[in-house]
Enzyme design. Structure first.
Site, PDB file in Angstrom:
ATOM      1  CG  HIS A  76      -1.907  -0.892   1.271  1.00  0.00           C
ATOM      2  ND1 HIS A  76      -3.265  -0.814   0.619  1.00  0.00           N
ATOM      3  CD2 HIS A  76      -1.904  -2.456   1.505  1.00  0.00           C
ATOM      4  CE1 HIS A  76      -3.918  -2.093   0.769  1.00  0.00           C
ATOM      5  NE2 HIS A  76      -2.937  -2.883   1.406  1.00  0.00           N
ATOM      6  CG  ASN A 149      -7.856  -4.548   1.043  1.00  0.00           C
ATOM      7  OD1 ASN A 149      -7.179  -3.570   1.256  1.00  0.00           O
ATOM      8  ND2 ASN A 149      -7.505  -5.490   1.014  1.00  0.00           N
ATOM      9  CG  HIS A 340      -2.321  -1.230  14.590  1.00  0.00           C
ATOM     10  ND1 HIS A 340      -2.696  -2.571  14.460  1.00  0.00           N
ATOM     11  CD2 HIS A 340      -1.391  -1.409  15.706  1.00  0.00           C
ATOM     12  CE1 HIS A 340      -2.076  -3.627  15.144  1.00  0.00           C
ATOM     13  NE2 HIS A 340      -1.468  -2.773  16.045  1.00  0.00           N
ATOM     14  CE1 TYR A 363      -2.078  -4.924   9.171  1.00  0.00           C
ATOM     15  CE2 TYR A 363      -2.165  -2.571   8.381  1.00  0.00           C
ATOM     16  CZ  TYR A 363      -2.544  -3.941   8.374  1.00  0.00           C
ATOM     17  OH  TYR A 363      -3.078  -4.495   7.102  1.00  0.00           O
TER      18      TYR A 363
HETATM   19 FE1  HDE Z   1      -2.349  -4.902   5.388  1.00  0.00          FE
HETATM   20  N1  HDE Z   1      -0.680  -4.199   5.837  1.00  0.00           N
HETATM   21  N2  HDE Z   1      -1.739  -6.816   6.085  1.00  0.00           N
HETATM   22  N3  HDE Z   1      -4.146  -5.716   4.770  1.00  0.00           N
HETATM   23  N4  HDE Z   1      -3.140  -3.103   4.795  1.00  0.00           N
HETATM   24  C1  HDE Z   1      -0.243  -2.579   5.677  1.00  0.00           C
HETATM   25  O1  HDE Z   1       0.826  -1.505   7.226  1.00  0.00           O
HETATM   26  C2  HDE Z   1      -0.499  -6.796   6.611  1.00  0.00           C
HETATM   27  C3  HDE Z   1      -4.514  -6.928   4.926  1.00  0.00           C
HETATM   28  C4  HDE Z   1      -4.457  -2.764   4.445  1.00  0.00           C
HETATM   29  O2  HDE Z   1      -3.264   3.484   4.575  1.00  0.00           O
HETATM   30  C5  HDE Z   1       1.140  -2.577   6.146  1.00  0.00           C
HETATM   31  O3  HDE Z   1       1.124   0.755   7.738  1.00  0.00           O
HETATM   32  C6  HDE Z   1      -0.313  -8.372   6.984  1.00  0.00           C
HETATM   33  C7  HDE Z   1      -5.823  -7.253   4.800  1.00  0.00           C
HETATM   34  C8  HDE Z   1      -4.682  -1.574   4.271  1.00  0.00           C
HETATM   35  O4  HDE Z   1      -1.615   3.288   5.440  1.00  0.00           O
HETATM   36  C9  HDE Z   1       1.509  -3.843   7.078  1.00  0.00           C
HETATM   37  C10 HDE Z   1      -1.611  -8.948   6.539  1.00  0.00           C
HETATM   38  C11 HDE Z   1      -6.291  -5.884   4.504  1.00  0.00           C
HETATM   39  C12 HDE Z   1      -3.131  -0.829   4.334  1.00  0.00           C
HETATM   40  C13 HDE Z   1       0.270  -4.657   6.475  1.00  0.00           C
HETATM   41  C14 HDE Z   1      -2.365  -7.804   5.988  1.00  0.00           C
HETATM   42  C15 HDE Z   1      -5.293  -5.072   4.695  1.00  0.00           C
HETATM   43  C16 HDE Z   1      -2.284  -1.999   4.809  1.00  0.00           C
HETATM   44  C17 HDE Z   1       2.015  -1.964   5.327  1.00  0.00           C
HETATM   45  C18 HDE Z   1      -2.024 -10.516   6.468  1.00  0.00           C
HETATM   46  C19 HDE Z   1      -7.758  -5.441   4.042  1.00  0.00           C
HETATM   47  C20 HDE Z   1      -2.643   0.584   3.967  1.00  0.00           C
HETATM   48  C21 HDE Z   1       2.031  -0.396   5.815  1.00  0.00           C
HETATM   49  C22 HDE Z   1      -2.041 -10.951   7.998  1.00  0.00           C
HETATM   50  C23 HDE Z   1      -8.884  -5.859   5.203  1.00  0.00           C
HETATM   51  C24 HDE Z   1      -2.905   1.400   5.223  1.00  0.00           C
HETATM   52  C25 HDE Z   1       1.354  -0.207   7.117  1.00  0.00           C
HETATM   53  C26 HDE Z   1      -2.551   3.047   4.885  1.00  0.00           C
HETATM   54  C27 HDE Z   1      -0.941  -1.837   5.023  1.00  0.00           C
HETATM   55  C28 HDE Z   1       0.572  -5.987   6.803  1.00  0.00           C
HETATM   56  C29 HDE Z   1      -3.661  -8.040   5.113  1.00  0.00           C
HETATM   57  C30 HDE Z   1      -5.460  -3.721   4.396  1.00  0.00           C
HETATM   58  C31 HDE Z   1       2.800  -4.174   6.671  1.00  0.00           C
HETATM   59  C32 HDE Z   1       0.674  -8.852   7.834  1.00  0.00           C
HETATM   60  C33 HDE Z   1      -6.543  -8.457   4.746  1.00  0.00           C
HETATM   61  C34 HDE Z   1      -5.664  -0.971   3.563  1.00  0.00           C
HETATM   62  O5  HDE Z   1       1.755  -3.695   8.172  1.00  0.00           O
END
Ligand code: HDE
Length: 711
Positions: A76, A149, A340, A363
């Site tokens: 993202h 999402n 987060h 997060y």
């Molecule tokens: Fe994320 N995800 N994600 N994700 N995600 C990040 O956090 C992660 C997942 C989502 O506008 C990171 O601050 C793991 C699902 C959005 O700043 C990180 C897993 C959904 C955003 C991270 C998922 C999301 C992130 C990268 C699986 C939808 C952007 C930067 C266990 C429900 C937030 C950050 C923004 C961002 C990890 C799965 C949505 C790396 C480990 C499912 C919208 O922490």
């Protein structure tokens, strides 16, 4: 302490360190406040001499510059944000004690960030990708983050597979290609070995992955969460955002061209809409399931690859979010905002969804490297509006000056403060779920139906949507070089829908396999004990779900739609005025596209400001096109190949097109059938209201396959 109920609109910027550069007589200083006398020349030994190390002003400036970049988000990375407000329609106290979901007089400030997933920070907005939809609620009980999402399900069921998924979709490690695209071998290699991705792949290959605008996307919390009321009773909940402008997409051919013409298309669209006062709005929806109904579904509520069809549990719309202010500074706000899913308020809680559980670790961890330490909550955009009191101290870039002598508890010197909050005082207390289980690495049998909802999604699409989905798969798998991967993926598709598999296979010039490759990996390592994991699959019986298609989305407004008016000197001023004023009164944005920049003179000699030339814009950046009359103008446009291409391309992309008087003759020069069966959405010599109705439809898909017009 009583729970706060005071109604107050709090602008998030009230307490921020806003540095107003107002262009007045402010003098240039160093970071230490020293006034700078010469910002053009470094300190040298003589006019042509070597630069002196002594030049502390040069060193400060360059040092700061050298460290201006921070690591981009690991996923993202590319995003755009906006401020706004959330207003509740009706108290939800039956389900939750969360203050902002109880008191309809509270206007909760929000900051929203939309994003793509795979691309780097500078990548195109129009990649085929999932879109992030994150909302930070600055509630009176602390920060609540909705980190969702624009698709209601996810690729994988367990957090432990997330690094694999992201490694597979990101540019390949040897040459770092392709940027912001899933159309490559490593992604499809992984997907073809992960049948649990099937449902998400249907969404990703659908037009949902190429939205027309962030303002026209749905948002989903994906996981099942819990709502907890004052009595401590829990209900399961799925969160939704429903855009009031409807859900709309572009077509793939258009997306490719937008990426070249304006890689900032979505960012610009959001920014311009807010600047123009066309504030984007979404309703917050909840699907609520009683605890006792948890096991009544054919799928597991904890499985993030499943949605709850709206036919089974309707979405109740409980409030509205309006985005009404652009950020003042992209880096300070949009880049530094840290979401987060674990930022909670009392009244909302987690479930044991194994994907969500993993996210709860990730997060905070990611902010430590991205924002440089544990004090990221002190960055203005991340600060809650409710007070923060605890014994955490120090760390990189600490801003708070804690004046107390005690930073431990219990203490007698500082009055044992800060005190723990009782539940009745708003203290958070985790939902007391009974757990009686063995510590194991296994997956529940209830997670193993990987295909029913993928089929449900495909069946629910309109013919046009199905065609686009087939073409997307043909494109993506067509870019895969290893034939074994293509074949394996076709095997997966046979489990979703046989006609889908056949159509994709045709495009790839391959035979349809009889079924998936064996053994299908059901979430166990290849050397795992397959017997132990033999799933008991319960197939879903629902055949289709209207909410999964974009066909019947609201089509009742042209608010904020961009309309190109092709005109040049000699344009019929009366017609131009009438169309421009009427469309703008209905909330649309009109732009004059002419053969030259500056001003054009209409047929009465009145100057009209030009917005773009055929060199500086393209039809893919607009929702509709109008060509007014005026012989001189139309003659000049007729001599311009790019003007003819403009309307043909708009036609090919199924957009509304209008022309009046000589403008109709101009369209006649193009391949657009000005009369006959292919003229859906082509509004000739009719009223501007007829054009408005056509624009509301967004696209006229019926002409997509019928007309053989190049784009
Ligand atoms: Fe994320 N995800 N994600 N994700 N995600 C990040 O956090 C992660 C997942 C989502 O506008 C990171 O601050 C793991 C699902 C959005 O700043 C990180 C897993 C959904 C955003 C991270 C998922 C999301 C992130 C990268 C699986 C939808 C952007 C930067 C266990 C429900 C937030 C950050 C923004 C961002 C990890 C799965 C949505 C790396 C480990 C499912 C919208 O922490």
């Amino acid at each position: 302490m009583k729970k706060p109920t005071v109604s107050k609109v709090i602008s998030k910027n009230e307490d921020l360190l806003i540095h107003k550069e107002d262009g007045s007589d402010q003098l240039l200083t160093t970071n230490q406040g020293l006034k700078v006398n010469d910002d053009q020349n470094s300190l040298k030994a003589g006019e042509r001499g070597a630069t002196l190390l002594e030049d502390f002003i040069l060193r400060e400036k360059i040092t700061h510059f050298d460290h201006e970049r921070i690591p981009e988000r690991i996923v993202h990375a590319r995003g755009s944000g906006a401020h706004g407000v959330f207003e509740l329609y009706k108290s939800q106290s039956e389900y939750t004690k969360a203050g902002f979901l109880n008191d309809t007089s509270i206007k909760t400030p929000v900051f929203v960030r939309f994003s793509t997933v795979a691309g780097s920070r500078g990548s195109t907005d129009l990649a085929r990708d999932v879109r992030g939809f994150s909302v930070k609620f600055y509630t009176q009980e602390g920060i609540y983050d909705f980190v969702g999402n624009n698709m209601p399900v996810f690729f994988i069921q367990d957090a432990i597979k997330f690094p694999d998924l992201i490694h597979a979709v990101k540019p390949e490690p040897h040459h770092e290609m392709p940027q912001a695209a899933s159309a490559h071998d490593t992604f499809w290699d992984f997907i073809s070995l992960m049948p649990e991705s099937s449902h998400m792949i249907m969404w990703l290959m659908s037009d949902r992955a190429i939205p027309r605008s962030y303002r026209m996307m749905e948002g989903f919390g994906v996981h099942t969460f819990r709502l907890i009321n004052e009595e401590g009773k829990s209900h399961f909940v799925k969160f939704h955002w429903k855009p009031l402008l409807g859900v709309h997409s572009v077509v793939w051919n258009e997306a490719l061209k937008i990426s070249g013409n304006d890689p900032d298309f979505h960012r610009r669209d959001l920014w311009e809409a807010i600047e123009a006062g066309a504030f984007p709005e979404w309703e917050l929806g909840i699907q609520v399931v009683r605890e006792e109904d948890e096991n009544k579904f054919e799928f597991d509520l904890l499985d993030p690859t499943k949605l709850i069809p709206e036919e089974l549990v309707p979405v109740q719309r409980i409030g509205k979010m309006t985005l009404n202010r652009n950020p003042d500074n992209f880096f300070a706000e949009t880049e530094q905002v840290a979401f987060h899913p674990g930022h909670l308020v009392p009244g909302i809680d987690f479930t044991n969804d194994p994907l969500l559980q993993g996210r709860l670790f990730s997060y905070t961890d990611t902010q430590l490297s991205r924002l440089g330490g544990p004090n990221f909550h002190e960055i203005p955009i991340n600060r809650p509006i409710s007070p923060v009191h605890n014994n955490q101290r120090d760390g990189h870039m600490r801003q708070t000056i804690n004046t107390s002598r005690t930073s431990y508890q219990p203490n007698s010197i500082g009055g044992n403060s800060p005190l723990q909050a009782k539940v009745a005082e708003g203290g958070f207390s985790s939902y007391q779920e009974r757990i009686d289980a063995k510590k194991i690495r296994e997956r529940s049998d209830s997670f193993f139906d990987h295909f029913s909802q993928a089929t449900l999604f495909f069946n629910s699409q309109s013919e046009t949507e199905k065609n686009h989905l087939v073409e997307a798969l043909q494109f993506e798998l067509g870019k895969v070089e290893i034939e074994a991967v293509r074949k394996r993926m076709l095997g997966i598709l046979t489990q979703i829908d046989l006609t889908l598999a056949k159509r994709v296979a045709e495009g790839l010039g391959l035979a349809v396999p009889s079924g998936p490759e064996k053994p299908v990996n059901h979430g166990v390592p290849a050397d795992g004990d397959q017997q132990r994991y033999e799933p008991k699959i319960v197939k879903s019986t629902l055949k289709s779900s209207a909410a999964l298609s974009m066909k019947d989305t609201p089509k009742n407004t042209i608010k904020s739609r961009k309309i190109a008016i092709l005109a040049t000197d000699g344009v019929n001023g009366a017609e131009l005025d009438n169309y421009k004023k009427t469309l703008e009164a209905a909330g649309a944005m009109t732009k004059i596209v002419a053969t030259h920049n500056g001003h054009i003179n209409d047929d009465a000699g009145k100057p009209v400001k030009v917005d773009f030339t055929f060199l500086t814009t393209a039809s893919v950046l607009f929702d509709a096109v109008y060509v007014p009359g005026g012989k001189k103008s139309v003659d000049a446009l007729s001599a311009e190949a790019d003007a003819i291409h403009f309307v043909e391309e708009a036609f090919r992309h199924c957009k509304a097109i209008a022309a009046t008087k000589e403008g109709v003759q101009f369209l006649g020069l193009s391949k657009i059938p000005v009369k006959g069966k292919n003229d859906a959405g082509v509004v000739l010599d009719k009223t501007v209201k007829d054009f408005e109705k056509a624009i509301q439809q967004h696209r006229f898909w019926e002409r997509e396959k019928a007309a053989k017009i190049p784009a």
